[in-house]
Design an enzyme around this catalytic site. Structure first.
Site, PDB file in Angstrom:
ATOM      1  N   VAL A 120     -19.261   5.973  -1.151  1.00  0.00           N
ATOM      2  CA  VAL A 120     -18.877   7.479   0.804  1.00  0.00           C
ATOM      3  C   VAL A 120     -20.290   7.532   1.090  1.00  0.00           C
ATOM      4  CG1 VAL A 120     -17.991   8.084   1.878  1.00  0.00           C
ATOM      5  CG2 VAL A 120     -16.825   7.154  -0.065  1.00  0.00           C
ATOM      6  N   HIS A 121     -21.037   7.024   2.337  1.00  0.00           N
ATOM      7  CA  HIS A 121     -21.871   7.919   3.175  1.00  0.00           C
ATOM      8  C   HIS A 121     -21.217   7.194   4.360  1.00  0.00           C
ATOM      9  CE1 HIS A 121     -23.373   4.196   2.250  1.00  0.00           C
ATOM     10  NE2 HIS A 121     -24.010   4.597   3.277  1.00  0.00           N
TER      11      HIS A 121
END
Length: 165
Positions: A120-121
Site C-alpha cells: 500500500v502507498h
C-alpha cells in the site's frame, strides 16, 4: 520547432525497467541511502519519497514500513501518521513550488490501477492551473521541467527549516 527529449522515460513506458528483486518500498525502507532513494521523511511507521516516474514535479509517495497490499491490515496509528506526513509535504510543496491544488490517492489492487500491488502507498501530486496540456492529452508525454535531484534538494531545505527532518 523544438524537440523534446526524455529518453529516461522509455524503459518506464515500455515496461522494461530493471527493478530490484522484491518489494521496492521494503528495499528503500531498509536502505540508509535516503538521498539516492529520494527519501525525504521517515516516521515511526511510514516514510515518504519522490516518485521516480512522476506525473508532475514534487510527486511523492508515502508508504508504511509494513509490507501489505491491504489498507485494512494497517493500524490506525500507521494510517494517521501517513496523513500527517502528507500534511507536512503539502505544506512544504506550497512553500517551495506554490501549486494551485493537489491530487491525493491510493490505487489498491491491480484492477484499481496499482503498479505495486503488494505494498500500500499513497500518491501526492501537486497540480498547477494549465499543467494538463496538449503534450499529455494528445502526445501521451509528460513534461517534467525539473530534475529529481533539484526537487529533492529544494524540499529537504524546506523540511530542515521546519525542523521536520
Amino acid at each position: 520547432m523544438e524537440d523534446l527529449w526524455a529518453p529516461w522515460r522509455m524503459p518506464y513506458l515500455k515496461g522494461t525497467i530493471n527493478e530490484p528483486e522484491g518489494c521496492i518500498f521494503c528495499s528503500k525502507a531498509r536502505s540508509e541511502a535516503d538521498r539516492e532513494n529520494y527519501v525525504v521523511l521517515r516516521g515511526k511507521s511510514n516514510f515518504a519519497l519522490l516518485n521516480l516516474y512522476p506525473y508532475a514535479n514534487g510527486h511523492f509517495m508515502v508508504a508504511p514500513y509494513a509490507h501489505t497490499g491491504n489498507l485494512v491490515e494497517l493500524d490506525s496509528a500507521t494510517v494517521g501518521e501517513m496523513m500527517e506526513i502528507v500534511q507536512k509535504l503539502i505544506s512544504v510543496l506550497r512553500q517551495t513550488m506554490n501549486p494551485a491544488g493537489f491530487n491525493l490517492g491510493m490505487n489498491i489492487g491491480r484492477a484499481a490501477g496499482a503498479g505495486i500491488v503488494d505494498h500500500v502507498h499513497m500518491h501526492l501530486v501537486p497540480r498547477w492551473n494549465g499543467d494538463t496540456n496538449f503534450m499529455t492529452v494528445t502526445g501521451h508525454v509528460r513534461v517534467i521541467p525539473e530534475m529529481l535531484d533539484k526537487t529533492y534538494g529544494t524540499v529537504m531545505v524546506a523540511l530542515r527549516e521546519q525542523n521536520e527532518f
